[in-house]
Design an enzyme around this catalytic site. Structure first.
Site, PDB file in Angstrom:
ATOM      1  N   ASP A  62    -103.668  58.689 -25.333  1.00 23.44           N
ATOM      2  CA  ASP A  62    -102.437  59.181 -24.713  1.00 23.44           C
ATOM      3  C   ASP A  62    -102.229  60.644 -25.108  1.00 23.44           C
ATOM      4  OD1 ASP A  62    -101.956  56.662 -23.730  1.00 23.44           O
ATOM      5  OD2 ASP A  62    -100.348  56.172 -25.134  1.00 23.44           O
ATOM      6  N   MET A  63    -101.441  61.355 -24.302  1.00 20.28           N
ATOM      7  CA  MET A  63    -101.129  62.750 -24.652  1.00 20.28           C
ATOM      8  C   MET A  63     -99.670  62.841 -25.088  1.00 20.28           C
ATOM      9  SD  MET A  63    -102.492  65.658 -25.065  1.00 20.28           S
ATOM     10  CE  MET A  63    -103.991  65.867 -24.112  1.00 20.28           C
ATOM     11  N   ARG A  85    -106.592  60.512 -17.007  1.00 23.73           N
ATOM     12  CA  ARG A  85    -105.369  59.971 -16.384  1.00 23.73           C
ATOM     13  C   ARG A  85    -104.396  61.121 -16.165  1.00 23.73           C
ATOM     14  NH1 ARG A  85    -102.155  57.296 -20.826  1.00 23.73           N
ATOM     15  NH2 ARG A  85    -103.675  55.640 -20.694  1.00 23.73           N
TER      16      ARG A  85
HETATM   17  P1  FAD Z   1     -91.093  59.505 -11.331  1.00 27.72           P
HETATM   18  O1  FAD Z   1     -91.269  60.935 -10.977  1.00 27.72           O
HETATM   19  O2  FAD Z   1     -90.296  59.158 -12.547  1.00 27.72           O
HETATM   20  O3  FAD Z   1     -90.470  58.742 -10.095  1.00 27.72           O
HETATM   21  C1  FAD Z   1     -91.003  58.943  -8.787  1.00 27.72           C
HETATM   22  C2  FAD Z   1     -90.792  57.683  -7.963  1.00 27.72           C
HETATM   23  O4  FAD Z   1     -91.558  56.583  -8.530  1.00 27.72           O
HETATM   24  C3  FAD Z   1     -89.359  57.171  -7.947  1.00 27.72           C
HETATM   25  O5  FAD Z   1     -88.573  57.857  -6.991  1.00 27.72           O
HETATM   26  C4  FAD Z   1     -89.579  55.698  -7.599  1.00 27.72           C
HETATM   27  O6  FAD Z   1     -89.874  55.560  -6.238  1.00 27.72           O
HETATM   28  C5  FAD Z   1     -90.839  55.351  -8.398  1.00 27.72           C
HETATM   29  N1  FAD Z   1     -90.473  54.886  -9.749  1.00 27.72           N
HETATM   30  C6  FAD Z   1     -90.577  55.561 -10.908  1.00 27.72           C
HETATM   31  N2  FAD Z   1     -90.144  54.807 -11.940  1.00 27.72           N
HETATM   32  C7  FAD Z   1     -89.710  53.640 -11.426  1.00 27.72           C
HETATM   33  C8  FAD Z   1     -89.126  52.464 -11.992  1.00 27.72           C
HETATM   34  N3  FAD Z   1     -88.876  52.345 -13.296  1.00 27.72           N
HETATM   35  N4  FAD Z   1     -88.830  51.444 -11.151  1.00 27.72           N
HETATM   36  C9  FAD Z   1     -89.053  51.541  -9.821  1.00 27.72           C
HETATM   37  N5  FAD Z   1     -89.598  52.646  -9.227  1.00 27.72           N
HETATM   38  C10 FAD Z   1     -89.930  53.678 -10.030  1.00 27.72           C
HETATM   39  N6  FAD Z   1     -96.629  60.528 -20.262  1.00 27.72           N
HETATM   40  C11 FAD Z   1     -97.107  61.368 -21.209  1.00 27.72           C
HETATM   41  O7  FAD Z   1     -96.538  62.433 -21.448  1.00 27.72           O
HETATM   42  N7  FAD Z   1     -98.230  61.020 -21.940  1.00 27.72           N
HETATM   43  C12 FAD Z   1     -98.926  59.877 -21.707  1.00 27.72           C
HETATM   44  O8  FAD Z   1     -99.929  59.606 -22.364  1.00 27.72           O
HETATM   45  C13 FAD Z   1     -98.448  59.010 -20.670  1.00 27.72           C
HETATM   46  N8  FAD Z   1     -99.113  57.889 -20.365  1.00 27.72           N
HETATM   47  C14 FAD Z   1     -98.703  57.138 -19.294  1.00 27.72           C
HETATM   48  C15 FAD Z   1     -99.461  56.045 -18.903  1.00 27.72           C
HETATM   49  C16 FAD Z   1     -99.123  55.335 -17.768  1.00 27.72           C
HETATM   50  C17 FAD Z   1     -99.968  54.173 -17.338  1.00 27.72           C
HETATM   51  C18 FAD Z   1     -97.964  55.714 -17.009  1.00 27.72           C
HETATM   52  C19 FAD Z   1     -97.568  54.972 -15.762  1.00 27.72           C
HETATM   53  C20 FAD Z   1     -97.180  56.756 -17.420  1.00 27.72           C
HETATM   54  C21 FAD Z   1     -97.536  57.489 -18.564  1.00 27.72           C
HETATM   55  N9  FAD Z   1     -96.768  58.571 -18.982  1.00 27.72           N
HETATM   56  C22 FAD Z   1     -97.267  59.379 -19.974  1.00 27.72           C
HETATM   57  C23 FAD Z   1     -95.420  58.798 -18.427  1.00 27.72           C
HETATM   58  C24 FAD Z   1     -95.402  59.818 -17.290  1.00 27.72           C
HETATM   59  O9  FAD Z   1     -95.619  61.108 -17.797  1.00 27.72           O
HETATM   60  C25 FAD Z   1     -94.051  59.819 -16.549  1.00 27.72           C
HETATM   61  O10 FAD Z   1     -93.040  60.190 -17.441  1.00 27.72           O
HETATM   62  C26 FAD Z   1     -93.655  58.507 -15.937  1.00 27.72           C
HETATM   63  O11 FAD Z   1     -94.748  57.817 -15.402  1.00 27.72           O
HETATM   64  C27 FAD Z   1     -92.634  58.737 -14.804  1.00 27.72           C
HETATM   65  O12 FAD Z   1     -93.213  59.457 -13.737  1.00 27.72           O
HETATM   66  P2  FAD Z   1     -93.715  58.748 -12.389  1.00 27.72           P
HETATM   67  O13 FAD Z   1     -94.831  59.551 -11.834  1.00 27.72           O
HETATM   68  O14 FAD Z   1     -94.062  57.327 -12.674  1.00 27.72           O
HETATM   69  O15 FAD Z   1     -92.499  58.734 -11.378  1.00 27.72           O
END
Ligand code: FAD
Length: 279
Positions: free
Chosen positions: A107-108, A158
């Site tokens: 992870d970052m 990722r």
């Molecule tokens: P967002 O921009 O939050 O939302 C966009 C759209 O996605 C929303 O309008 C909605 O339609 C849908 N959506 C988002 N969340 C939900 C919800 N809870 N329920 C229903 N619909 C939703 N971040 C790091 O900094 N370091 C890491 O190592 C890291 N690892 C990750 C690993 C995985 C597998 C995932 C999924 C995320 C990880 N993240 C990590 C978190 C990432 O950086 C985001 O903060 C997080 O995923 C929210 O962004 P998003 O692209 O999912 O959507």
């Protein structure tokens, strides 16, 4: 004991419960990325203990036929103690995992950790011939350069939007800008990354964009989402033959993680409230 509401986001307190969650995911065609909850240990004993736990987890996973891998946080395995502690612990997790044919994601965390994390992955990606992957964050202004470097490193990457509240000097702060950069970086990855692209996002428009890029360039890709977030969409994507991985947190430090998930979305908060009040 984890209350049922938190069980939507966390697969129990033990490795056994997490592995059995992966077993049930696999029945739905979804693979599991196991993450033992824990971060920012300032003493070596705690970091070593979690690294030990990952070594035994990869052995346990390796002894099964399950579609599963692990994802490790640098500050969980010693980065806040020293770069050396981090590298020693990551090396032994990666070595054990390579023996058991289990993939390791790193992870970052916040931007101050990016260099040391990428250096480790660059080294280990070459050493294991790609049995290691790393997360990069679209909100960081440096990420296009980091991706250019990673294009020559065996292993997977990722792409996420970024979860840390970084200073404006190093990060894009506007959501619309992060979304725009995310799309551009996905396109870059689909053209430059032969080992495939991991789309770490719940965002339907980013997943649709990845699908379009795949149709255009043929590069393999997978979608990764968190346990408890858009679970139906995860099953639908798996049913549509898209490689789907669920990030599965577990362990006794579940409360803080659960609280973060509930706070980040109104729907989750309402869901939690209903579960507690019975309304
Ligand atoms: P967002 O921009 O939050 O939302 C966009 C759209 O996605 C929303 O309008 C909605 O339609 C849908 N959506 C988002 N969340 C939900 C919800 N809870 N329920 C229903 N619909 C939703 N971040 C790091 O900094 N370091 C890491 O190592 C890291 N690892 C990750 C690993 C995985 C597998 C995932 C999924 C995320 C990880 N993240 C990590 C978190 C990432 O950086 C985001 O903060 C997080 O995923 C929210 O962004 P998003 O692209 O999912 O959507």
């Amino acid at each position: 004991m984890i209350p049922p509401i938190a069980n939507n986001f966390v697969a129990g307190e033990t490795a056994d419960s997490a592995v059995s969650h992966v077993e049930s995911l696999n029945h739905d065609g979804i693979a599991g990325i196991l993450n033992l909850l824990g971060e920012h240990y300032s003493n070596r004993q705690e970091a070593d203990a979690d690294a030990d736990a990952y070594v035994s987890l990869v052995r346990q996973l390796g002894a099964t036929n399950l579609d599963g891998c692990v994802s490790v946080k640098p500050s969980q395995i010693g980065l806040d103690v020293s770069d050396t502690a981090f590298r020693e612990n990551l090396d032994r997790i990666v070595d054990a995992a390579a023996d058991d044919d289990v993939f390791v994601w790193v992870d970052m965390e916040d931007y101050t950790t990016t260099d040391v994390t990428l250096d480790a992955v660059d080294d280990l990606g070459h050493r294991t011939d790609g049995n290691v992957g790393v997360c990069v964050q679209a909100n960081l202004k440096r990420t296009p350069d980091d991706l250019a470097r990673l294009a020559d490193v065996p292993g997977k990457v990722r792409l996420v939007k970024g979860a840390y509240n970084e200073p404006a000097s190093v990060a894009h702060k506007q959501k619309s800008k992060v979304d725009e950069v995310y799309r551009d970086l996905l396109e870059y990855m689909f053209t430059e990354f032969d080992d495939g692209v991991a789309v770490g996002s719940h965002d339907p428009s980013m997943i649709a964009h990845a699908r379009d890029m795949h149709d255009q360039y043929g590069t393999p890709y997978e979608v990764q989402m968190l346990m408890g977030v858009r679970d139906d969409a995860q099953r639908d994507l798996a049913d549509a033959d898209i490689e789907m991985w669920q990030y599965v947190p577990y362990g006794d430090k579940w409360f803080q993680y659960f609280y973060r998930r509930v706070r980040e979305r109104k729907e989750n908060a309402l869901f939690a409230l209903r579960a507690v009040t019975g309304l």
